[in-house]
Design a protein around this motif. Sequence first.
Motif, short mmCIF file in Angstrom:
data_model
loop_
_atom_site.label_atom_id
_atom_site.label_comp_id
_atom_site.label_asym_id
_atom_site.label_seq_id
_atom_site.Cartn_x
_atom_site.Cartn_y
_atom_site.Cartn_z
N HIS A 284 2.15 3.62 -8.47
CA HIS A 284 1.38 4.68 -7.81
C HIS A 284 1.56 6.01 -8.52
N ASP A 285 2.82 6.36 -8.79
CA ASP A 285 3.11 7.64 -9.42
C ASP A 285 2.64 7.66 -10.87
N ALA A 286 2.72 6.50 -11.53
CA ALA A 286 2.29 6.44 -12.93
C ALA A 286 0.78 6.57 -13.05
N CYS A 287 0.04 6.24 -11.98
CA CYS A 287 -1.42 6.32 -12.00
C CYS A 287 -1.87 7.69 -11.49
N PRO A 288 -2.56 8.50 -12.29
CA PRO A 288 -3.03 9.80 -11.81
C PRO A 288 -3.93 9.72 -10.58
N LEU A 289 -4.61 8.58 -10.40
CA LEU A 289 -5.49 8.42 -9.25
C LEU A 289 -4.74 7.99 -8.00
N GLY A 290 -3.48 7.61 -8.12
CA GLY A 290 -2.75 7.11 -6.96
C GLY A 290 -3.32 5.82 -6.44
N ASN A 291 -3.77 4.94 -7.34
CA ASN A 291 -4.38 3.68 -6.93
C ASN A 291 -3.45 2.86 -6.04
N LEU A 292 -4.03 2.19 -5.05
CA LEU A 292 -3.26 1.38 -4.09
C LEU A 292 -2.99 0.00 -4.67
N ILE A 293 -2.28 -0.04 -5.75
CA ILE A 293 -2.15 -1.23 -6.59
C ILE A 293 -1.54 -2.42 -5.86
N PRO A 294 -0.39 -2.28 -5.21
CA PRO A 294 0.17 -3.46 -4.53
C PRO A 294 -0.76 -4.01 -3.44
N GLU A 295 -1.51 -3.12 -2.80
CA GLU A 295 -2.40 -3.58 -1.74
C GLU A 295 -3.52 -4.45 -2.31
N TRP A 296 -4.19 -3.99 -3.38
CA TRP A 296 -5.28 -4.82 -3.88
C TRP A 296 -4.78 -6.00 -4.69
N ASN A 297 -3.56 -5.94 -5.24
CA ASN A 297 -2.97 -7.13 -5.84
C ASN A 297 -2.80 -8.23 -4.78
N ASP A 298 -2.26 -7.84 -3.64
CA ASP A 298 -2.04 -8.81 -2.57
C ASP A 298 -3.35 -9.41 -2.09
N LEU A 299 -4.36 -8.56 -1.93
CA LEU A 299 -5.65 -9.04 -1.44
C LEU A 299 -6.31 -10.00 -2.44
N VAL A 300 -6.20 -9.69 -3.72
CA VAL A 300 -6.76 -10.58 -4.73
C VAL A 300 -6.03 -11.93 -4.74
N SER A 301 -4.71 -11.88 -4.58
CA SER A 301 -3.95 -13.14 -4.57
C SER A 301 -4.36 -14.03 -3.40
N ARG A 302 -4.95 -13.43 -2.35
CA ARG A 302 -5.41 -14.18 -1.18
C ARG A 302 -6.94 -14.37 -1.17
N VAL B 244 -8.48 8.14 -17.00
CA VAL B 244 -7.97 8.08 -15.62
C VAL B 244 -7.67 9.48 -15.10
N TRP B 245 -7.20 10.38 -15.99
CA TRP B 245 -7.01 11.77 -15.60
C TRP B 245 -8.35 12.45 -15.37
N ALA B 246 -9.34 12.11 -16.19
CA ALA B 246 -10.66 12.72 -16.04
C ALA B 246 -11.25 12.43 -14.67
N ALA C 247 3.23 0.52 -17.30
CA ALA C 247 4.52 1.01 -17.77
C ALA C 247 5.43 1.36 -16.59
N GLY C 248 4.82 1.78 -15.45
CA GLY C 248 5.59 2.12 -14.27
C GLY C 248 5.84 0.95 -13.34
N CYS C 249 5.33 -0.23 -13.67
CA CYS C 249 5.56 -1.42 -12.83
C CYS C 249 7.05 -1.72 -12.77
N VAL C 250 7.57 -1.94 -11.55
CA VAL C 250 9.00 -2.21 -11.40
C VAL C 250 9.40 -3.49 -12.14
N LEU C 251 8.51 -4.45 -12.21
CA LEU C 251 8.79 -5.68 -12.94
C LEU C 251 9.04 -5.40 -14.42
N ALA C 252 8.44 -4.30 -14.95
CA ALA C 252 8.57 -3.98 -16.36
C ALA C 252 9.97 -3.49 -16.74
#
Length: 509
Positions: free
Chosen positions: A70-88, A473-475, A118-123
């Motif tokens: 979230h912090d690494a993305c300037p847009l604050g994308n809800l990444i874990p949320e849509w990852n979970d939804l895609v997996s389902r 993404v900053w733009a 780069a900011g992914c905890v798995l990384a």
Amino acid sequence: MTHGLSHADARKTAMADPKGFMTTPREEWPRRPVDERVRDWDEVYVPGALLPIVSRQADRCMDCGVPFCHDACPLGNLIPEWNDLVSRDGWRAAADRLHATNNFPEFTGRLCPAPCEAGCVLAINQPAVTIKNVEVAIADRAWADGFTPPRPPDRLSGRTVAVVGSGPTGLAAAQQLTRAGHTVAVYERDDRLGGLMRYGIPEFKMEKRHLERRLEQMRAEGTKFRTSTTVGRDVGAAELRARYDAVVIATGATAWRELTVPGRELTGIQQAMEYLPLANRVCEGDLAESPMSAAGKHVVIVGGGDTGADCLGTAVREGAASVTQLDIYAQPDAERDEDAEPWPTYPKIYRLSAAHEEARDLETAPAADADARLFAASTLRFEGDTDGRVRSLHLVEVDAERRPLDGSGRSLPADLVLLALGFSGPDREDGLIDQLRLAMAPRGTITRDADFATSARGVFVAGDAARGQSLIVWAIAEGRAVAAAVDRYLTGSSQLPAPIGPYDRPMTV
């Protein structure tokens, strides 16, 4: 405005496979074979190959307590949320989450260097989740399944806004302000909309049908577009300001940097942004062949960044005899330097882009599997023939302080030299900045306050024109943020969501 989702709508269930990151390896969207893709201008990825793998990749998301993506993305994308939804297989809900923070995920999913990964905890100790691939899969699926209809406002505010520039910042600002009920007109100096996405980004990185589709959505929502109109020349800046309740400057940073070395005046030495638009115009059908075509030429690209790589891939497709890219920095290591660039910072590591793969496979490459890049290389001078045309480039290797190394000089054949040295700020030749008497920063960008306001009342600035050269993404993040600021200026308050974080913090990448 975009969907009214927030972090309060966070997932209420555990990830579909809480051990997915332990059992599933990283798998990326496969690229088409090099010998196939260099014969066309289509996107480099295998069509239809992403969806079968992306659900498994989304399952690798760890459901982190603190998702640093979230912090690494300037847009604050809800990444874990849509990852979970895609997996389902929850594609509609995933598209809602994605569009809640990003107006144009089909652009960022193709063009952003993915600081979120780069900011992914798995990384920390494993290959990161393929966030960028999941994002573009959601975006494309949303269009295919009709999840992105036009969303015109319920009522108009009676206020008018002019947006100058139709790059990602200008388009994001215009869409947000239109959806808030304001009457918005976008002014673009080129004959087509899109800014650098139109004429700077090659077709093989993003086919322009993605751009056209989004523009049609914006037209249906009510945004007006004025192409082939240079503000400051075709219409006076003061006249524009008097005509609209607010003006947003989103012209980007198009003042390119020069290379002042002996021989620069020779014919055949061009700026990257003189070269790339012509190739894009060939793809648009405007030209049968680029007048700067690299066909049969020895090409040298000065500059090791993404623009240089875009020139590289373009020259290969045009049939260059050889292509070499010069990077003044030393070749990075293959792995992150944990002391210099600890997680979650974006690491400077050795990467082989699609274009570099293609140049490496040229039959004229200096050695089998050789990289087309020469690292730690600084240009000394150009030499030409009696007709004043460039024929060679002389360079020298440099150390970390950019000091020449004795005995390292060499010469490269060069029939076409492309300068890809970046941009210093907005172009001032059109008169927009001077006519509005805008205050400028020492680095050549337009100054602004915390509300994106310039020194001229009712005039706002966002994107590269204020930040300097940055990422797509900053733009988009800045376009969304300036829209919220303008909405507050016009109405006293705003319901428009703005991205998370300070907008003038240093670039992540």
